[in-house]
Design a protein around this motif. Structure first.
Motif, PDB file in Angstrom:
ATOM      1  N   LYS A 312       0.856  -1.210   0.049  1.00 29.86           N
ATOM      2  CA  LYS A 312      -0.039   0.162  -0.043  1.00 29.86           C
ATOM      3  C   LYS A 312       0.933   1.293   0.094  1.00 29.86           C
ATOM      4  O   LYS A 312       2.188   1.316   0.564  1.00 29.86           O
ATOM      5  CB  LYS A 312      -1.041   0.162   1.260  1.00 29.86           C
ATOM      6  CG  LYS A 312      -1.871  -0.995   1.420  1.00 29.86           C
ATOM      7  CD  LYS A 312      -2.837  -0.888   2.356  1.00 29.86           C
ATOM      8  CE  LYS A 312      -3.972  -2.253   2.195  1.00 29.86           C
ATOM      9  NZ  LYS A 312      -4.837  -1.935   3.691  1.00 29.86           N
ATOM     10  N   VAL A 313       0.263   2.345  -0.342  1.00 30.95           N
ATOM     11  CA  VAL A 313       0.983   3.635  -0.293  1.00 30.95           C
ATOM     12  C   VAL A 313       0.684   4.597   0.854  1.00 30.95           C
ATOM     13  O   VAL A 313      -0.562   4.462   0.986  1.00 30.95           O
ATOM     14  CB  VAL A 313       0.751   4.569  -1.653  1.00 30.95           C
ATOM     15  CG1 VAL A 313       1.308   5.795  -1.698  1.00 30.95           C
ATOM     16  CG2 VAL A 313       1.185   3.468  -2.966  1.00 30.95           C
ATOM     17  N   SER A 314       1.643   4.758   1.567  1.00 33.02           N
ATOM     18  CA  SER A 314       1.349   5.849   2.767  1.00 33.02           C
ATOM     19  C   SER A 314       1.857   7.078   2.369  1.00 33.02           C
ATOM     20  O   SER A 314       2.872   7.337   1.565  1.00 33.02           O
ATOM     21  CB  SER A 314       2.061   5.058   3.837  1.00 33.02           C
ATOM     22  OG  SER A 314       3.211   5.241   3.893  1.00 33.02           O
ATOM     23  N   PHE A 315       1.609   7.955   3.146  1.00 26.86           N
ATOM     24  CA  PHE A 315       1.893   9.553   3.039  1.00 26.86           C
ATOM     25  C   PHE A 315       1.706  10.343   4.303  1.00 26.86           C
ATOM     26  O   PHE A 315       1.044   9.816   4.969  1.00 26.86           O
ATOM     27  CB  PHE A 315       1.352  10.072   1.869  1.00 26.86           C
ATOM     28  CG  PHE A 315       0.005  10.338   1.957  1.00 26.86           C
ATOM     29  CD1 PHE A 315      -0.723  11.541   2.614  1.00 26.86           C
ATOM     30  CD2 PHE A 315      -0.919   9.333   1.312  1.00 26.86           C
ATOM     31  CE1 PHE A 315      -2.291  11.506   2.912  1.00 26.86           C
ATOM     32  CE2 PHE A 315      -2.422   9.693   1.598  1.00 26.86           C
ATOM     33  CZ  PHE A 315      -2.865  10.590   2.175  1.00 26.86           C
ATOM     34  N   GLN A 316       2.465  11.351   4.560  1.00 28.51           N
ATOM     35  CA  GLN A 316       2.395  12.213   5.694  1.00 28.51           C
ATOM     36  C   GLN A 316       1.765  13.635   5.334  1.00 28.51           C
ATOM     37  O   GLN A 316       2.271  14.088   4.728  1.00 28.51           O
ATOM     38  CB  GLN A 316       3.775  12.355   6.453  1.00 28.51           C
ATOM     39  CG  GLN A 316       3.848  13.445   7.355  1.00 28.51           C
ATOM     40  CD  GLN A 316       5.025  13.984   7.746  1.00 28.51           C
ATOM     41  OE1 GLN A 316       6.027  13.034   7.999  1.00 28.51           O
ATOM     42  NE2 GLN A 316       5.163  15.170   7.794  1.00 28.51           N
ATOM     43  N   PRO A 317       0.522  13.687   5.806  1.00 29.78           N
ATOM     44  CA  PRO A 317      -0.180  14.993   5.777  1.00 29.78           C
ATOM     45  C   PRO A 317       0.256  15.917   6.865  1.00 29.78           C
ATOM     46  O   PRO A 317       0.810  15.591   7.911  1.00 29.78           O
ATOM     47  CB  PRO A 317      -1.700  14.616   5.800  1.00 29.78           C
ATOM     48  CG  PRO A 317      -1.477  13.596   7.073  1.00 29.78           C
ATOM     49  CD  PRO A 317      -0.126  12.744   6.797  1.00 29.78           C
ATOM     50  N   SER A 318       0.195  17.160   6.393  1.00 33.57           N
ATOM     51  CA  SER A 318       0.438  18.198   7.451  1.00 33.57           C
ATOM     52  C   SER A 318      -0.595  19.329   6.953  1.00 33.57           C
ATOM     53  O   SER A 318      -0.973  19.522   6.014  1.00 33.57           O
ATOM     54  CB  SER A 318       2.095  18.679   7.283  1.00 33.57           C
ATOM     55  OG  SER A 318       2.265  18.968   6.003  1.00 33.57           O
ATOM     56  N   ALA A 319      -0.445  20.402   8.105  1.00 35.77           N
ATOM     57  CA  ALA A 319      -1.426  21.617   8.070  1.00 35.77           C
ATOM     58  C   ALA A 319      -1.138  22.464   9.160  1.00 35.77           C
ATOM     59  O   ALA A 319      -0.154  22.390   9.932  1.00 35.77           O
ATOM     60  CB  ALA A 319      -2.752  21.331   8.504  1.00 35.77           C
ATOM     61  N   GLY A 320      -1.176  23.869   8.915  1.00 38.48           N
ATOM     62  CA  GLY A 320      -0.992  24.852   9.770  1.00 38.48           C
ATOM     63  C   GLY A 320      -1.506  26.301   9.241  1.00 38.48           C
ATOM     64  O   GLY A 320      -2.121  26.482   8.223  1.00 38.48           O
ATOM     65  N   ILE A 321      -1.534  27.135  10.246  1.00 44.69           N
ATOM     66  CA  ILE A 321      -1.836  28.462   9.991  1.00 44.69           C
ATOM     67  C   ILE A 321      -0.695  29.406  10.542  1.00 44.69           C
ATOM     68  O   ILE A 321       0.270  28.912  11.092  1.00 44.69           O
ATOM     69  CB  ILE A 321      -3.349  28.759  10.735  1.00 44.69           C
ATOM     70  CG1 ILE A 321      -3.135  28.638  12.395  1.00 44.69           C
ATOM     71  CG2 ILE A 321      -4.337  27.800  10.322  1.00 44.69           C
ATOM     72  CD1 ILE A 321      -4.240  29.055  13.111  1.00 44.69           C
ATOM     73  N   GLY A 322      -1.007  30.667   9.909  1.00 38.31           N
ATOM     74  CA  GLY A 322       0.037  31.850  10.442  1.00 38.31           C
ATOM     75  C   GLY A 322      -0.808  33.060  10.436  1.00 38.31           C
ATOM     76  O   GLY A 322      -1.815  33.413   9.751  1.00 38.31           O
ATOM     77  N   ILE A 323      -0.079  34.153  11.316  1.00 40.89           N
ATOM     78  CA  ILE A 323      -0.865  35.114  11.170  1.00 40.89           C
ATOM     79  C   ILE A 323       0.379  36.435  11.482  1.00 40.89           C
ATOM     80  O   ILE A 323       1.435  36.219  12.031  1.00 40.89           O
ATOM     81  CB  ILE A 323      -1.782  35.512  12.317  1.00 40.89           C
ATOM     82  CG1 ILE A 323      -2.383  36.876  12.309  1.00 40.89           C
ATOM     83  CG2 ILE A 323      -1.068  35.266  13.885  1.00 40.89           C
ATOM     84  CD1 ILE A 323      -3.394  37.139  13.338  1.00 40.89           C
ATOM     85  N   LYS A 324       0.185  37.563  10.676  1.00 44.22           N
ATOM     86  CA  LYS A 324       1.336  38.396  10.495  1.00 44.22           C
ATOM     87  C   LYS A 324       0.864  39.734  10.917  1.00 44.22           C
ATOM     88  O   LYS A 324      -0.170  40.241  10.332  1.00 44.22           O
ATOM     89  CB  LYS A 324       1.923  38.439   9.081  1.00 44.22           C
ATOM     90  CG  LYS A 324       2.914  39.358   8.817  1.00 44.22           C
ATOM     91  CD  LYS A 324       3.482  39.479   7.421  1.00 44.22           C
ATOM     92  CE  LYS A 324       4.398  40.383   7.359  1.00 44.22           C
ATOM     93  NZ  LYS A 324       4.900  40.168   5.735  1.00 44.22           N
ATOM     94  N   TYR A 325       1.382  40.308  11.830  1.00 45.01           N
ATOM     95  CA  TYR A 325       1.069  41.991  12.165  1.00 45.01           C
ATOM     96  C   TYR A 325       2.363  42.503  12.001  1.00 45.01           C
ATOM     97  O   TYR A 325       3.335  42.489  12.868  1.00 45.01           O
ATOM     98  CB  TYR A 325       0.563  41.864  13.482  1.00 45.01           C
ATOM     99  CG  TYR A 325       0.360  43.238  13.958  1.00 45.01           C
ATOM    100  CD1 TYR A 325      -0.856  44.215  13.357  1.00 45.01           C
ATOM    101  CD2 TYR A 325       1.155  44.130  14.933  1.00 45.01           C
ATOM    102  CE1 TYR A 325      -1.016  45.376  13.634  1.00 45.01           C
ATOM    103  CE2 TYR A 325       0.784  45.371  15.246  1.00 45.01           C
ATOM    104  CZ  TYR A 325      -0.280  45.749  14.755  1.00 45.01           C
ATOM    105  OH  TYR A 325      -0.572  47.064  15.174  1.00 45.01           O
TER     106      TYR A 325
END
Length: 360
Positions: A312-325
């Motif tokens: 089987k094929v596996s993968f690594q997901p990732s996510a995130g957010i950012g804020i700039k002031y």
């Protein structure tokens, strides 16, 4: 000159014949730094353009226009057993002579049980002999980026790495190596990036404390010291392509796709004895250059399911957010720890201070 080349050839021949190449040597330097890049699955080889660039592609430092930038990141793995820290400083040089940066990296694991003296020389178990120790990996990165021959579309960068690794009172090692990278930017907002990690191989020299490591039980020695006191980290190649899409004045999308190439046989989708190739993809949605939403997919691998024994094929997901002031940017990412193939996910927080933002 010929004598020098002949001497170096002999040395490298002996190194490789000794079979001291480690597939996962200095792996802590491949984790990356900055929650932005981690949230995008490392899809920043052609678009990382700040003080975090030395960990992804040092050529990206050339996009820094402020007097200086500083950054810091902290993460904890496995219920705070392992701690990962990164701090960096970058400054453009006078008269447009490039950008210089220095970065410090540390990965530490504390309170590891030491059972080397659990059994005495007569075979008796004494639990009072159990102690604990810590292991830490450190690296100092010295990076420089510039425009070769004044070509404003081409950025080139290099990083010199000095590594110190300590395994309690049992062993310590020093290493050194180089990374090189480049980014080519077109007039149509296409960016092409390439990064060669450990370009000349990174060499670690180890000192082993055999007295602390060894255990003799009934005349038989356990935990003998490794015969090889030197290890080599082979090069890794990263290549990425990105483009900025502007939907309107407030909303932009920056995706990147590319491949990671390890010069060793791994569990990657495409793997041979010479090299293994793994694709990656990631993107960043930008609102008013203030709010950022990021996703990424990386580490595509072919694995065998232990239940039905099918590939089987596996993968690594990732996510995130950012804020700039103004000149202050706070980023968050959730992704795999990147250590030892663990399936546990960790939280990453990073901070960046850019003096240019406070002047606008």
């Amino acid at each position: 000159m010929k004598r020098i080349l002949f001497f170096l050839l002999i040395i490298f021949s002996q190194i490789f014949d000794a079979q001291i190449i480690r597939k996962y040597s200095n792996e802590f330097l491949n984790i990356g730094a900055g929650a932005r890049g981690l949230a995008m699955g490392g899809a920043v080889i052609s678009n990382q353009d700040d003080v975090y660039s030395p960990m992804w592609n040092p050529a990206g430092l050339m996009k820094i226009e402020s007097d200086w930038q500083v950054a810091a990141m902290h993460a904890e793995y496995f219920e705070s057993i392992a701690k990962y820290d990164y701090i960096a400083y970058a400054k453009p040089l006078d008269y447009g002579n490039g950008v210089f940066a220095i970065s410090l990296v540390r990965l530490g694991v504390d309170n590891i049980l030491n059972t080397t003296q659990l059994i005495d020389s007569e075979g008796n178990i004494d639990y009072d002999k159990i102690s604990s120790f810590s292991t830490s990996d450190y690296a100092a990165l010295f990076s420089y980026a510039f425009h070769p021959n004044g070509n404003q579309k081409l950025d080139v960068g290099a990083t010199a790495k000095v590594v110190y690794r300590n395994v309690g009172k049992f062993a310590s090692g020093y290493g050194f190596g180089f990374d090189i990278g480049a980014v080519y930017r077109t007039d149509t907002d296409w960016n092409y990036g390439v990064m060669l990690r450990d370009a000349t191989t990174t060499v670690n020299f180890w000192t082993i404390n055999q007295k602390e490591l060894s255990t003799v039980v009934n005349g038989e020695e356990f935990n003998p010291a490794p015969t090889d006191k030197m290890e080599i980290t082979m090069p890794k190649l990263n290549f990425g392509v990105s483009k900025t899409y502007e939907f309107n004045r407030d909303l932009k999308l920056l995706p990147e796709a590319g491949v990671n190439i390890d010069f060793a046989k791994t569990a990657a989708l495409i793997s041979t004895d010479f090299a293994s190739i793994t694709p990656y993809v990631g993107g960043e949605l930008i609102f008013q250059d203030m709010i950022f939403v990021r996703l990424g997919l990386n580490r595509f691998q072919s694995i065998t399911d232990i239940e039905d024994l099918k590939r089987k094929v596996s993968f690594q997901p990732s996510a995130g957010i950012g804020i700039k002031y103004k000149g202050l940017t706070l980023d968050y990412a959730i992704t795999n720890s990147g250590i030892g193939g663990s399936n546990f996910y960790s939280n990453f927080f990073s901070l960046k201070l850019d003096m240019q933002g406070f002047r606008n």
